[in-house]
Motif scaffolding. Structure first.
Motif, PDB file in Angstrom:
ATOM      1  N   UNK A 293      37.249  79.860   8.397  1.00 16.57           N
ATOM      2  CA  UNK A 293      38.064  80.240   9.559  1.00 16.57           C
ATOM      3  C   UNK A 293      37.482  80.175  10.956  1.00 16.57           C
ATOM      4  N   UNK A 294      36.006  80.494  11.153  1.00 17.54           N
ATOM      5  CA  UNK A 294      35.533  80.430  12.369  1.00 17.54           C
ATOM      6  C   UNK A 294      35.515  78.953  12.701  1.00 17.54           C
ATOM      7  N   UNK A 295      35.132  77.836  11.807  1.00 20.75           N
ATOM      8  CA  UNK A 295      35.517  76.679  12.458  1.00 20.75           C
ATOM      9  C   UNK A 295      36.762  76.036  12.454  1.00 20.75           C
ATOM     10  N   UNK A 296      37.670  76.570  11.842  1.00 23.14           N
ATOM     11  CA  UNK A 296      38.922  75.906  12.074  1.00 23.14           C
ATOM     12  C   UNK A 296      39.909  76.616  13.453  1.00 23.14           C
ATOM     13  N   UNK A 297      39.120  77.759  13.664  1.00 27.76           N
ATOM     14  CA  UNK A 297      39.771  78.298  14.992  1.00 27.76           C
ATOM     15  C   UNK A 297      39.125  77.588  16.112  1.00 27.76           C
ATOM     16  N   UNK A 298      37.944  76.922  16.203  1.00 28.69           N
ATOM     17  CA  UNK A 298      37.508  76.182  17.250  1.00 28.69           C
ATOM     18  C   UNK A 298      37.939  75.023  16.944  1.00 28.69           C
ATOM     19  N   UNK A 299      38.242  74.335  15.836  1.00 24.20           N
ATOM     20  CA  UNK A 299      38.797  73.047  15.800  1.00 24.20           C
ATOM     21  C   UNK A 299      40.247  72.931  16.319  1.00 24.20           C
ATOM     22  N   UNK A 300      41.274  74.210  16.099  1.00 21.60           N
ATOM     23  CA  UNK A 300      42.554  74.131  16.754  1.00 21.60           C
ATOM     24  C   UNK A 300      42.603  74.191  18.042  1.00 21.60           C
ATOM     25  N   UNK A 301      41.671  75.246  18.557  1.00 21.29           N
ATOM     26  CA  UNK A 301      41.792  75.181  20.140  1.00 21.29           C
ATOM     27  C   UNK A 301      41.308  74.021  20.894  1.00 21.29           C
ATOM     28  N   UNK A 302      40.070  73.549  20.349  1.00 23.78           N
ATOM     29  CA  UNK A 302      39.581  72.172  20.930  1.00 23.78           C
ATOM     30  C   UNK A 302      40.422  71.119  20.621  1.00 23.78           C
ATOM     31  N   UNK A 303      41.305  71.083  19.893  1.00 16.97           N
ATOM     32  CA  UNK A 303      42.272  69.979  19.372  1.00 16.97           C
ATOM     33  C   UNK A 303      43.370  69.916  20.533  1.00 16.97           C
ATOM     34  N   UNK A 304      43.712  71.122  20.802  1.00 23.47           N
ATOM     35  CA  UNK A 304      44.668  71.490  21.938  1.00 23.47           C
ATOM     36  C   UNK A 304      44.269  71.026  23.235  1.00 23.47           C
ATOM     37  N   UNK A 305      42.945  71.493  23.644  1.00 29.62           N
ATOM     38  CA  UNK A 305      42.144  71.123  24.896  1.00 29.62           C
ATOM     39  C   UNK A 305      42.129  69.421  24.921  1.00 29.62           C
ATOM     40  N   UNK A 306      41.935  68.872  23.925  1.00 23.57           N
ATOM     41  CA  UNK A 306      41.620  67.295  23.947  1.00 23.57           C
ATOM     42  C   UNK A 306      42.867  66.916  24.070  1.00 23.57           C
ATOM     43  N   UNK A 307      43.881  67.505  23.635  1.00 22.53           N
ATOM     44  CA  UNK A 307      45.429  66.732  23.771  1.00 22.53           C
ATOM     45  C   UNK A 307      45.704  66.922  25.499  1.00 22.53           C
ATOM     46  N   UNK A 308      45.292  68.009  25.885  1.00 16.99           N
ATOM     47  CA  UNK A 308      45.528  68.061  27.441  1.00 16.99           C
ATOM     48  C   UNK A 308      44.649  67.257  28.176  1.00 16.99           C
ATOM     49  N   UNK A 309      43.689  66.778  27.855  1.00 12.94           N
ATOM     50  CA  UNK A 309      42.870  65.759  28.574  1.00 12.94           C
ATOM     51  C   UNK A 309      43.340  64.588  28.719  1.00 12.94           C
ATOM     52  N   UNK A 310      43.819  64.195  27.254  1.00 15.45           N
ATOM     53  CA  UNK A 310      44.626  62.897  26.949  1.00 15.45           C
ATOM     54  C   UNK A 310      45.718  62.804  27.913  1.00 15.45           C
ATOM     55  N   UNK A 311      46.322  63.959  27.975  1.00 14.58           N
ATOM     56  CA  UNK A 311      47.619  63.696  28.736  1.00 14.58           C
ATOM     57  C   UNK A 311      47.527  63.676  30.164  1.00 14.58           C
ATOM     58  N   UNK A 312      46.342  64.275  30.777  1.00 17.02           N
ATOM     59  CA  UNK A 312      45.938  64.094  32.128  1.00 17.02           C
ATOM     60  C   UNK A 312      45.332  62.749  32.359  1.00 17.02           C
ATOM     61  N   UNK A 313      45.260  61.723  31.234  1.00 15.09           N
ATOM     62  CA  UNK A 313      44.317  60.600  31.432  1.00 15.09           C
ATOM     63  C   UNK A 313      42.980  60.439  31.657  1.00 15.09           C
ATOM     64  N   UNK A 314      42.414  61.572  31.214  1.00 23.02           N
ATOM     65  CA  UNK A 314      40.932  62.061  31.471  1.00 23.02           C
ATOM     66  C   UNK A 314      40.103  60.917  30.529  1.00 23.02           C
ATOM     67  N   UNK A 315      40.393  60.530  29.607  1.00 22.69           N
ATOM     68  CA  UNK A 315      39.692  59.318  28.516  1.00 22.69           C
ATOM     69  C   UNK A 315      39.683  57.979  29.440  1.00 22.69           C
ATOM     70  N   UNK A 316      41.121  57.784  29.898  1.00 23.76           N
ATOM     71  CA  UNK A 316      40.923  56.459  30.439  1.00 23.76           C
ATOM     72  C   UNK A 316      40.276  56.379  31.615  1.00 23.76           C
ATOM     73  N   UNK A 317      40.541  57.397  32.522  1.00 21.48           N
ATOM     74  CA  UNK A 317      39.786  57.546  34.101  1.00 21.48           C
ATOM     75  C   UNK A 317      38.104  57.654  33.593  1.00 21.48           C
ATOM     76  N   UNK A 318      37.681  58.119  32.612  1.00 22.77           N
ATOM     77  CA  UNK A 318      36.119  58.136  32.426  1.00 22.77           C
ATOM     78  C   UNK A 318      35.785  56.588  31.682  1.00 22.77           C
ATOM     79  N   UNK A 319      36.746  56.063  30.954  1.00 21.03           N
ATOM     80  CA  UNK A 319      36.245  55.052  30.612  1.00 21.03           C
ATOM     81  C   UNK A 319      36.002  53.896  31.873  1.00 21.03           C
ATOM     82  N   UNK A 320      37.052  54.156  32.830  1.00 15.44           N
ATOM     83  CA  UNK A 320      37.138  53.190  33.761  1.00 15.44           C
ATOM     84  C   UNK A 320      35.938  53.311  34.822  1.00 15.44           C
ATOM     85  N   UNK A 321      35.413  54.642  35.038  1.00 11.78           N
ATOM     86  CA  UNK A 321      34.232  55.117  35.719  1.00 11.78           C
ATOM     87  C   UNK A 321      33.167  54.723  35.272  1.00 11.78           C
TER      88      UNK A 321
END
Length: 431
Positions: A280-308
């Motif tokens: 339960x403790x692991x999955x709560x973190x996994x679920x929350x972090x997955x949501x934040x990871x999706x937000x970063x992708x939506x904001x094109x942070x991975x692509x920007x980081x790759x370019x930089x």
């Protein structure tokens, strides 16, 4: 200031205030959705991303391996492994310190969790180590740092999470950690031997165990030692997936408990409770972090980081150094599972663009996160060990200097000598 920047700041502030990791990350996600209504996003989408983040089939392996590790501890497995380690290393300087390191290496293939391994050995061995002449800080340091071997030995939970979020072969990741784990084990044993000889800490036995004594101690440990072989072999031969291998591990642990006549209903209920709480403790973190990871992708942070990073880092060696520094800093402040889910999908494409093998990069990433668990202010592994041994943090850090030097040296070796991580997977799976 952009909504994503405000969300990230809120997450860091909450973490510094010791708010639970999943709540800190989820709070950042909710903040982003509230501050960004113009993008057509709402809070319901946040919940959907949390749920979808834990609906990954490979993630099913986590509760299976957590349960298998718990069963191993309650079915007499640990005692048999401990007796074998004492016979194997009893003639070496540092007796119980050597037992601690070898037991971590062998039990890593069963527990899959460095925190569980450290807590178990801190209760089991540190009191006797103190009686043998080890200072509490040094005994605690050996316990905590030897537990860093656990994430490298299959079936490490960190490898399952990394493989799930990046699409890297979990089977290859399992195999890739074996050689680095053995190197780290041997190096730690050498350090403990020299320290113990200098301080006059006695050996458990004045003479090396005979072949007959080794065999007598090895026989009860044969079946437990077969578990990592069964897991890796079944995945490699295509008999089962990593998730199914977790179920096989549970069945194998139950069979061993029946064979040893040590499995009881109260043990089973305790194992179920520990599995549910840990999962339960692991999955709560996994679920929350997955949501934040999706937000970063939506904001094109991975692509920007790759370019930089590609524009700043002229070659993969500079890139790997920059990543190590970045991950070490992140690991000091953010829980390893959350950092892994958020950062791994961003960094792996960049590493691939530089020609870095994803399996090699995975080992570097996982080892960095493990090191973060031993550094203040968020060093979970350090705090768990010191909590069990009643060791002040200052004493722990003072007696850990030599191990920090060793771990940093090992990190550089793993980073710039990829052969260490890739040789065995390429041998078993092909290039």
């Amino acid at each position: 200031m952009s909504p994503i920047a405000i969300a990230a700041i809120i997450m860091l502030v909450l973490l510094f205030l010791n708010v639970p990791v999943f709540a800190s990350v989820l709070g950042a996600c909710v903040t982003y959705f509230v501050l960004n209504p113009s993008a057509g996003l709402d809070g319901m989408l946040a919940m959907q991303r949390v749920i979808s983040g834990i609906q990954s089939v490979p993630m099913l392996a986590i509760p299976f391996f957590v349960a298998a590790g718990a069963l191993m501890n309650y079915c007499g497995i640990t005692d048999r492994m401990l007796k074998f380690c004492k016979v194997l290393t009893g003639h070496m300087y540092g007796g119980l310190g050597q037992v601690n390191i070898v037991l971590s290496t062998l039990m890593g293939g069963m527990s899959g969790s460095s925190l569980a391994d450290a807590a178990m050995e801190a209760k089991l061995l540190v009191p006797d180590m103190r009686k043998a002449g080890y200072p509490n800080g040094y005994a605690s340091a050996i316990t905590a740092f030897s537990s860093m071997i656990t994430p490298l030995i299959p079936p490490g939970i960190a490898a399952i999470i990394y493989g799930s979020v990046t699409g890297t072969s979990i089977g290859r990741l399992f195999v890739a950690g074996i050689v680095p784990a053995v190197i780290l084990c041997v190096a730690m044993m050498i350090i403990v031997s020299k320290y113990s000889k200098k301080r006059g800490i006695p050996r458990l036995s004045e003479k090396r165990a005979s072949g007959g004594e080794l065999w007598e101690a090895f026989k009860p440990a044969i079946l437990p030692l077969c578990l990592p072989i069964i897991i890796i072999g079944s995945i490699r031969l295509g008999i089962c997936t990593p998730t199914e291998a977790g179920a096989v591990a549970i069945a194998y642990a139950v069979i061993l408990g029946i064979v040893y006549k040590e499995i009881r209903w109260d043990n089973v209920l305790t194992c179920i409770r520990e599995t549910v709480c840990s999962t339960a403790s692991i999955m709560l973190i996994v679920g929350a972090a997955s949501c934040f990871s999706w937000i970063l992708t939506w904001e094109n942070v991975p692509q920007t980081m790759t370019t930089v990073l590609i524009s700043v880092c002229k070659n993969k060696y500079i890139f790997l150094l920059a990543v190590n520094i970045f991950l070490l800093v992140v690991g000091m402040f953010i829980e390893a599972t959350a950092a892994q889910i958020v950062l791994a999908p961003m960094l792996v494409p960049v590493a691939t663009a530089f020609g870095v093998d994803p399996v090699h990069f995975g080992m570097v990433f996982i080892f960095n996160m493990a090191l973060g668990s031993l550094t203040p202010p968020m060093g979970n592994l350090m705090f768990v060990t010191c909590g069990v041994t009643k060791c002040p943090t200052e004493e722990f850090l003072k007696d850990s200097v030599v191990f920090y030097i060793l771990i940093f040296a090992m990190l550089m070796l793993m980073t710039y000598v990829p052969f260490i991580s890739t040789w065995l997977p390429n041998l078993l799976y092909g290039v």
